[in-house]
Motif scaffolding. Structure first.
Motif, PDB file in Angstrom:
ATOM      1  N   GLY A 150      -2.688   4.672  -2.399  1.00 23.32           N
ATOM      2  CA  GLY A 150      -2.773   3.762  -3.536  1.00 23.32           C
ATOM      3  C   GLY A 150      -2.205   2.396  -3.206  1.00 23.32           C
ATOM      4  N   THR A 151      -1.981   1.595  -4.260  1.00 23.75           N
ATOM      5  CA  THR A 151      -1.447   0.252  -4.089  1.00 23.75           C
ATOM      6  C   THR A 151      -0.376  -0.031  -5.135  1.00 23.75           C
ATOM      7  OG1 THR A 151      -3.125  -0.719  -5.532  1.00 23.75           O
ATOM      8  CG2 THR A 151      -3.606  -0.677  -3.164  1.00 23.75           C
ATOM      9  N   ALA A 180       3.005   6.258 -12.467  1.00 19.78           N
ATOM     10  CA  ALA A 180       1.560   6.466 -12.466  1.00 19.78           C
ATOM     11  C   ALA A 180       1.180   7.778 -13.137  1.00 19.78           C
ATOM     12  CB  ALA A 180       1.033   6.443 -11.023  1.00 19.78           C
ATOM     13  N   GLY A 181       2.159   8.596 -13.466  1.00 16.54           N
ATOM     14  CA  GLY A 181       1.877   9.858 -14.138  1.00 16.54           C
ATOM     15  C   GLY A 181       1.470  10.976 -13.220  1.00 16.54           C
ATOM     16  N   VAL A 182       1.832  10.871 -11.957  1.00 19.58           N
ATOM     17  CA  VAL A 182       1.521  11.920 -10.981  1.00 19.58           C
ATOM     18  C   VAL A 182       2.712  12.856 -10.942  1.00 19.58           C
ATOM     19  CG1 VAL A 182       0.973  12.438  -8.586  1.00 19.58           C
ATOM     20  CG2 VAL A 182       0.106  10.355  -9.640  1.00 19.58           C
ATOM     21  N   ARG A 211       0.863  -1.173   0.000  1.00 16.91           N
ATOM     22  CA  ARG A 211       0.000   0.000   0.000  1.00 16.91           C
ATOM     23  C   ARG A 211       0.901   1.225   0.000  1.00 16.91           C
ATOM     24  NH1 ARG A 211      -4.164  -1.117   4.957  1.00 16.91           N
ATOM     25  NH2 ARG A 211      -5.542  -2.581   3.888  1.00 16.91           N
ATOM     26  N   VAL A 212       0.500   2.241  -0.723  1.00 16.56           N
ATOM     27  CA  VAL A 212       1.192   3.526  -0.681  1.00 16.56           C
ATOM     28  C   VAL A 212       0.414   4.373   0.319  1.00 16.56           C
ATOM     29  CG1 VAL A 212       1.943   5.526  -2.007  1.00 16.56           C
ATOM     30  CG2 VAL A 212       1.841   3.280  -3.103  1.00 16.56           C
ATOM     31  N   ASP A 268      -0.661  -2.750 -15.004  1.00 14.32           N
ATOM     32  CA  ASP A 268      -1.458  -2.098 -13.956  1.00 14.32           C
ATOM     33  C   ASP A 268      -0.972  -2.447 -12.552  1.00 14.32           C
ATOM     34  OD1 ASP A 268      -3.041  -0.972 -15.929  1.00 14.32           O
ATOM     35  OD2 ASP A 268      -4.454  -2.648 -15.921  1.00 14.32           O
ATOM     36  N   ALA A 269       0.324  -2.456 -12.372  1.00 16.97           N
ATOM     37  CA  ALA A 269       0.887  -2.799 -11.069  1.00 16.97           C
ATOM     38  C   ALA A 269       0.720  -1.656 -10.070  1.00 16.97           C
ATOM     39  CB  ALA A 269       2.362  -3.159 -11.204  1.00 16.97           C
ATOM     40  N   VAL A 270       0.674  -0.432 -10.574  1.00 16.89           N
ATOM     41  CA  VAL A 270       0.593   0.746  -9.706  1.00 16.89           C
ATOM     42  C   VAL A 270      -0.761   1.415  -9.873  1.00 16.89           C
ATOM     43  CG1 VAL A 270       1.633   2.963  -9.158  1.00 16.89           C
ATOM     44  CG2 VAL A 270       3.063   1.111  -9.993  1.00 16.89           C
TER      45      VAL A 270
END
Length: 81
Positions: free
Chosen positions: A38-39, A77-79, A19-20, A47-49
């Motif tokens: 997140g996870t 994740a593109g954040v 878990r993030v 789709d690991a992240v």
């Protein structure tokens, strides 16, 4: 209180799942946390992240520092930071 964004380990032996989370830097790795962001599933190829971008940006704006691993996952994740 220094807030960090880091991973907490979940899952069974030899089947990790993370878990993030946003947490106090003094709390243990799998201890209490402030919010789940997140996870991350390293066993998946696609789709690991999965990260909630709004929550991550909110915590970063409040001064939370992501760990090295989480910073890499946020980029995947593109954040933006």
């Amino acid at each position: 209180m220094a807030v960090v964004i880091r991973l907490t380990r979940r899952g069974a032996k030899k089947k990790p799942f993370y878990r993030v989370v946003a947490t106090d830097s003094r709390s243990p790795r799998d201890g209490k946390f402030l919010e789940i962001i997140g996870t991350y599933d390293p066993l998946k190829t696609e789709d690991a992240v999965k990260i909630d971008a709004e929550k991550a940006q909110s915590w970063i704006q409040k001064g939370a520092k992501p760990s090295r691993t989480v910073a890499t996952l946020l980029k995947q994740a593109g954040v933006g930071q």
